[in-house]
Design an enzyme around this catalytic site. Structure first.
Site, PDB file in Angstrom:
ATOM      1  N   ARG A 166       1.086  -5.549  10.111  1.00 32.25           N
ATOM      2  CA  ARG A 166       0.257  -4.361  10.316  1.00 32.25           C
ATOM      3  C   ARG A 166       0.487  -3.769  11.705  1.00 32.25           C
ATOM      4  NH1 ARG A 166      -5.278  -6.372   7.209  1.00 32.25           N
ATOM      5  NH2 ARG A 166      -4.758  -5.482   5.190  1.00 32.25           N
ATOM      6  N   HIS A 175      -1.963  -5.203   1.433  1.00 36.35           N
ATOM      7  CA  HIS A 175      -3.185  -5.958   1.111  1.00 36.35           C
ATOM      8  C   HIS A 175      -2.812  -7.408   0.857  1.00 36.35           C
ATOM      9  CE1 HIS A 175      -6.867  -7.280  -0.943  1.00 36.35           C
ATOM     10  NE2 HIS A 175      -6.032  -7.921  -1.754  1.00 36.35           N
ATOM     11  N   LYS A 185       0.840  -1.198   0.000  1.00 39.75           N
ATOM     12  CA  LYS A 185       0.000   0.000   0.000  1.00 39.75           C
ATOM     13  C   LYS A 185       0.878   1.253   0.000  1.00 39.75           C
ATOM     14  CE  LYS A 185      -4.073  -2.158   2.033  1.00 39.75           C
ATOM     15  NZ  LYS A 185      -5.333  -1.906   2.755  1.00 39.75           N
ATOM     16  N   TYR A 241     -11.861  -3.841  -5.353  1.00 46.80           N
ATOM     17  CA  TYR A 241     -12.652  -3.781  -4.126  1.00 46.80           C
ATOM     18  C   TYR A 241     -14.147  -3.976  -4.404  1.00 46.80           C
ATOM     19  CZ  TYR A 241      -8.773  -2.482  -1.054  1.00 46.80           C
ATOM     20  OH  TYR A 241      -7.623  -2.487  -0.293  1.00 46.80           O
ATOM     21  N   ARG A 290      -2.293 -13.943   5.807  1.00 46.86           N
ATOM     22  CA  ARG A 290      -3.237 -13.159   6.619  1.00 46.86           C
ATOM     23  C   ARG A 290      -2.834 -13.178   8.094  1.00 46.86           C
ATOM     24  NH1 ARG A 290      -7.164  -9.815   4.097  1.00 46.86           N
ATOM     25  NH2 ARG A 290      -7.851  -9.728   6.258  1.00 46.86           N
ATOM     26  N   THR A 330      -7.080  -6.067  10.521  1.00 49.37           N
ATOM     27  CA  THR A 330      -7.227  -4.978   9.551  1.00 49.37           C
ATOM     28  C   THR A 330      -6.845  -3.634  10.163  1.00 49.37           C
ATOM     29  OG1 THR A 330      -8.999  -6.187   8.436  1.00 49.37           O
ATOM     30  CG2 THR A 330      -8.893  -3.811   8.051  1.00 49.37           C
ATOM     31  N   GLU A 353      -8.610 -11.656  -7.779  1.00 45.27           N
ATOM     32  CA  GLU A 353      -7.652 -10.553  -7.674  1.00 45.27           C
ATOM     33  C   GLU A 353      -6.399 -10.818  -8.522  1.00 45.27           C
ATOM     34  OE1 GLU A 353      -6.945 -10.135  -3.470  1.00 45.27           O
ATOM     35  OE2 GLU A 353      -9.014  -9.524  -3.069  1.00 45.27           O
ATOM     36  N   ASN A 393      -2.849   0.459   6.471  1.00 43.27           N
ATOM     37  CA  ASN A 393      -2.428  -0.775   7.132  1.00 43.27           C
ATOM     38  C   ASN A 393      -1.395  -1.567   6.337  1.00 43.27           C
ATOM     39  OD1 ASN A 393      -4.104  -1.735   5.185  1.00 43.27           O
ATOM     40  ND2 ASN A 393      -5.672  -2.515   6.575  1.00 43.27           N
ATOM     41  N   PHE A 413     -16.830   3.757   3.401  1.00 47.61           N
ATOM     42  CA  PHE A 413     -15.406   4.131   3.357  1.00 47.61           C
ATOM     43  C   PHE A 413     -14.736   3.812   2.021  1.00 47.61           C
ATOM     44  CE2 PHE A 413     -15.872  -0.044   5.398  1.00 47.61           C
ATOM     45  CZ  PHE A 413     -15.038  -0.841   4.618  1.00 47.61           C
TER      46      PHE A 413
HETATM   47  N1  UDP Z   1     -10.968  -0.186   5.595  1.00 49.28           N
HETATM   48  C1  UDP Z   1     -11.301   1.055   6.094  1.00 49.28           C
HETATM   49  N2  UDP Z   1     -12.284   1.149   7.053  1.00 49.28           N
HETATM   50  C2  UDP Z   1     -12.952   0.060   7.523  1.00 49.28           C
HETATM   51  C3  UDP Z   1     -12.609  -1.216   7.008  1.00 49.28           C
HETATM   52  C4  UDP Z   1     -11.618  -1.299   6.035  1.00 49.28           C
HETATM   53  O1  UDP Z   1     -10.729   2.062   5.695  1.00 49.28           O
HETATM   54  O2  UDP Z   1     -13.813   0.199   8.392  1.00 49.28           O
HETATM   55  C5  UDP Z   1      -9.921  -0.301   4.555  1.00 49.28           C
HETATM   56  C6  UDP Z   1      -8.617  -0.936   5.049  1.00 49.28           C
HETATM   57  O3  UDP Z   1      -7.530  -0.319   4.386  1.00 49.28           O
HETATM   58  C7  UDP Z   1      -8.741  -2.364   4.595  1.00 49.28           C
HETATM   59  C8  UDP Z   1      -9.492  -2.201   3.279  1.00 49.28           C
HETATM   60  O4  UDP Z   1     -10.395  -1.125   3.494  1.00 49.28           O
HETATM   61  O5  UDP Z   1      -7.472  -2.969   4.415  1.00 49.28           O
HETATM   62  C9  UDP Z   1     -10.265  -3.440   2.843  1.00 49.28           C
HETATM   63  O6  UDP Z   1     -11.136  -3.858   3.881  1.00 49.28           O
HETATM   64  P1  UDP Z   1     -11.227  -5.376   4.333  1.00 49.28           P
HETATM   65  O7  UDP Z   1     -12.362  -5.492   5.261  1.00 49.28           O
HETATM   66  O8  UDP Z   1     -11.195  -6.261   3.124  1.00 49.28           O
HETATM   67  O9  UDP Z   1      -9.877  -5.585   5.211  1.00 49.28           O
HETATM   68  P2  UDP Z   1      -8.559  -6.447   4.918  1.00 49.28           P
HETATM   69  O10 UDP Z   1      -8.983  -7.657   4.130  1.00 49.28           O
HETATM   70  O11 UDP Z   1      -7.620  -5.564   4.138  1.00 49.28           O
HETATM   71  O12 UDP Z   1      -8.009  -6.787   6.267  1.00 49.28           O
HETATM   72 MG    MG Z   2     -10.178  -7.926   2.446  1.00 51.43          MG
END
Ligand code: UDP
Ligand code: MG
Length: 150
Positions: A111, A127, A11, A51, A94, A100, A138, A124, A59
Site C-alpha cells: 500500500r 484487500h 482493487k 463488507y 497484512r 489501511t 470472505e 489502497n 464511508f
Molecule cells: N476505508 C475508507 N475510509 C476509512 C476506512 C476505510 O475509505 O476511513 C476503506 C479502505 O479502502 C479500506 C476499506 O474501506 O481498505 C475497508 O476498511 P478496513 O478498516 O477493513 O481496512 P483494511 O482491512 O482494508 O485495511
Molecule cells: Mg478490513
C-alpha cells in the site's frame, strides 16, 4: 505457527494500473501458495455481504462505488480474487500490505508503494482478510469449495 488461508482482492486502482501480476507476485514471494484464482464481475449485493463488518460506517457506500470500479472507468465491475495459503498467511499478508491509509503505510509495503498518495484512503491497492473469522467468511463468499485446491 498456523496454516491459514486468506482472501486477496485486487482493487480497481491496481487493475486499472495493470499491477495485478506485480502485487500477486510480491504476495506469492512471501512463501504462500495460490490455491484459488478468478476474474469475476461484482454486484452491489456481493460488496454489501463482503463488507458486512463495515455496516453503518459513513464511508461504506463510497467504498462500494470504488470497489465496483465506478471511479476508475473500468469497462465492467471486474475484480481479480485469489486465495493464498501458508503458515500465518493472514498476518504475513497484512504486514506486506501496510497500513489501511496509503499515506501512513511504510514505503516498503504494497500500500505504501502502490496505494494512492493523494489523501484517498479508499484507493489502497489490495484487500486482504483481517482475521481467521473474516477469512473463512470472505473465502466462502467469493469461491465455491470446488474452486479451491484441496
Ligand atoms: N476505508 C475508507 N475510509 C476509512 C476506512 C476505510 O475509505 O476511513 C476503506 C479502505 O479502502 C479500506 C476499506 O474501506 O481498505 C475497508 O476498511 P478496513 O478498516 O477493513 O481496512 P483494511 O482491512 O482494508 O485495511
Ligand atoms: Mg478490513
Amino acid at each position: 505457527m498456523h496454516m491459514e488461508q486468506t482472501l486477496i482482492l485486487m482493487k480497481p486502482d491496481t487493475i486499472e494500473k495493470h499491477l495485478t501480476g506485480l502485487v500477486l507476485s510480491r504476495l506469492e514471494a512471501l512463501g504462500l501458495e495460490i490455491v484459488a484464482a478468478k476474474a469475476t464481475v461484482t454486484t452491489r449485493a456481493l460488496w454489501e455481504e463482503h463488507y458486512a463488518n463495515l455496516k453503518g460506517k459513513p464511508f461504506l457506500n463510497s467504498v462500494i462505488d470504488f470497489m465496483m470500479g465506478n471511479f476508475n472507468h473500468l469497462p465492467d465491475h471486474r475484480i481479480y480474487a485469489f486465495v493464498l495459503r501458508g503458515e500465518n498467511a493472514i498476518s504475513k499478508v497484512r504486514a506486506a500490505l501496510g497500513a489501511t491509509n496509503p499515506e501512513q503505510a511504510d514505503p516498503w509495503t504494497l500500500r505504501g508503494q502502490f496505494g494512492c498518495i493523494k489523501n484517498d484512503v479508499m484507493q489502497n491497492a489490495v484487500h486482504a482478510s483481517g482475521t481467521v473469522e473474516d477469512a473463512a467468511r470472505e473465502i466462502a463468499l467469493w469461491f465455491k469449495p470446488e474452486e479451491i485446491l484441496p
